[in-house]
Scaffold this active site. Sequence first.
Site, short mmCIF file in Angstrom:
data_model
loop_
_atom_site.label_atom_id
_atom_site.label_comp_id
_atom_site.label_asym_id
_atom_site.label_seq_id
_atom_site.Cartn_x
_atom_site.Cartn_y
_atom_site.Cartn_z
N GLU A 48 0.85 -1.20 0.00
CA GLU A 48 0.00 0.00 0.00
C GLU A 48 0.88 1.24 0.00
O GLU A 48 1.77 1.38 0.85
CB GLU A 48 -0.92 0.01 1.22
CG GLU A 48 -1.67 1.31 1.45
CD GLU A 48 -2.49 1.77 0.25
OE1 GLU A 48 -2.37 2.96 -0.14
OE2 GLU A 48 -3.25 0.95 -0.31
N GLY A 49 0.62 2.16 -0.95
CA GLY A 49 1.46 3.34 -1.09
C GLY A 49 1.07 4.50 -0.20
O GLY A 49 1.90 5.36 0.09
N CYS A 82 -11.87 4.71 0.70
CA CYS A 82 -13.09 4.58 1.49
C CYS A 82 -12.89 5.03 2.93
O CYS A 82 -13.59 5.91 3.43
CB CYS A 82 -13.60 3.14 1.45
SG CYS A 82 -15.11 2.87 2.39
N ALA A 99 4.14 0.18 -5.73
CA ALA A 99 4.54 -0.98 -6.52
C ALA A 99 4.54 -0.65 -8.01
O ALA A 99 3.70 0.11 -8.49
CB ALA A 99 3.60 -2.14 -6.26
N ILE A 124 -21.92 11.70 -4.89
CA ILE A 124 -20.81 12.35 -4.20
C ILE A 124 -21.04 13.86 -4.11
O ILE A 124 -20.92 14.47 -3.05
CB ILE A 124 -19.47 12.05 -4.90
CG1 ILE A 124 -19.15 10.56 -4.83
CG2 ILE A 124 -18.33 12.85 -4.27
CD1 ILE A 124 -17.92 10.16 -5.63
N GLY A 127 -17.62 12.02 -10.92
CA GLY A 127 -17.53 10.57 -10.90
C GLY A 127 -16.10 10.09 -10.72
O GLY A 127 -15.17 10.88 -10.53
N ARG A 128 -15.92 8.77 -10.79
CA ARG A 128 -14.62 8.15 -10.59
C ARG A 128 -14.40 7.12 -11.69
O ARG A 128 -15.35 6.57 -12.25
CB ARG A 128 -14.52 7.49 -9.21
CG ARG A 128 -14.70 8.46 -8.05
CD ARG A 128 -14.53 7.78 -6.72
NE ARG A 128 -13.17 7.33 -6.49
CZ ARG A 128 -12.20 8.09 -5.98
NH1 ARG A 128 -12.44 9.34 -5.64
NH2 ARG A 128 -10.98 7.60 -5.81
N HIS A 172 -42.56 -2.98 16.04
CA HIS A 172 -43.27 -1.70 16.00
C HIS A 172 -42.81 -0.85 17.17
O HIS A 172 -42.66 -1.35 18.28
CB HIS A 172 -44.78 -1.95 16.11
CG HIS A 172 -45.58 -0.70 16.25
ND1 HIS A 172 -45.86 0.12 15.17
CD2 HIS A 172 -46.15 -0.11 17.33
CE1 HIS A 172 -46.59 1.15 15.59
NE2 HIS A 172 -46.78 1.03 16.90
#
Length: 465
Positions: free
Chosen positions: A35-36, A43, A118, A187, A272-273, A444
């Site tokens: 993971e960079g 998220c 990576a 978004i 958007g993405r 209820h």
Amino acid sequence: MKTISKKLLVIGGGPGGYVAAIRAAQLGLPTVLVEGEHLGGVCLNVGCIPSKALIHAAGEYEKANRFAGDNALGIRVQQPSIDLARMQQWKDGVVGKLTGGVAALLRKAGVQVVRGWATLLDGKTVEVATQEGEPLRIACEHLLLATGSVPVPLPSLPLGGPVITSTEALALTERPKHLVVVGAGYIGLELGMAWRKLGAEVAVVEAAGRILPTYDEELAKPVLASLRRMGITLHLNCKAEGLTEAGDGLHVRSSKADEFALPADKVLVAAGRVPRTQGYGLESLQLDMAGRAVKIDDQCRTSMRNVWAIGDLTGEPLLAHRAMAQGEMVAELVAGHKRRFDPMAIPAVCFTDPELVVAGMTPADAESRGLEVRVSSFPFAANGRSLSMESGEGFVRVVARADTHQVLGWQAVGAGVSELSAAFGYAIEMGARLEDVAGIIHAHPTLGEAVQEAALRGLGRALHI
């Protein structure tokens, strides 16, 4: 250069990647995760979680402002204020707890985590520029790509200065006087509504003719009414043309070729993405593509043997819970289990005000497939829990086969309906019929009673409408 070898190499520590790594390690597979940036991906760090925290804080501030004036509940408070810097500290604390939890879970499972960027050399080897500065080569038998997505850039609005993405919009410590949101998808509307509640003047520019263009128009109507009540200005059938010369406004062109400028301290680009396919040598693998996304089969296999892809990298729907489910499945496949990814429903939630949920088929989906269906809805105006929450707006809708009454889809819009998404998923995945849902005793007073009543109405015997 130091070299290590593992059974499974996961590129990307977002929801899909870290779940895959944990599950693989649980199954006894030697696993490494690269993971960079930050564990948890978009998220947890700059997406789902911080946005919901901001939405919550904005809602509480709006509520306090309402109680400063005349209100039906008879609550009186002094005029409230908000310390945005402190609010951001709280939001960051929530994020920190969750990302720290992910790191702890990976350690507990025995996953080796490598912090760095990576570069793919081939389908079994990557080279990592680690944060410590020492390059590392990793060889693997199975390669899992979980690199996520990036915001769609707009050539007319290069990022920088007043032009921001959702990442920067979530971290503002000063309230913009005028915020212009480019894009009326979930978004843009979630963040636009939050900053309006925090006191900003908000305008939304959307190229389509309506808000939430990828969602059912009937579901979007209560959200549209809420936007108008809040005083958010909508410019539909309009395109952003770029900043004004002074940089304090946005040029807009309507579909009728009219041009005008909107004042803007900040311009939030929320168009958007798209899958993250650049910057790490993906092209060297020459994988089959589906447009901008990596093409996969129902086991998340790519066109190269033992190279897998999950989550946003593989296209719509771009949802964290989809990536998680795919990641878990891939880990089990690598371990020799028999699995395939064929869900009947992947719920999608808009945390607008009111909230909106879609699971399974909509009436339009069923029609496009040539299915004869029963469609029935129940309004929250007839639901005691919704009314007691000062709401009453929106509805629950069910789509079921006309012949067997099997439930094919659910939709809902209203306060708090995001929590109904699990019940919707259960009903669809377990093959429930309208009779099954109608015959289950629902507590209820709860919003869930509207689910039962929608099913009852579909059978022609609703009790409370």
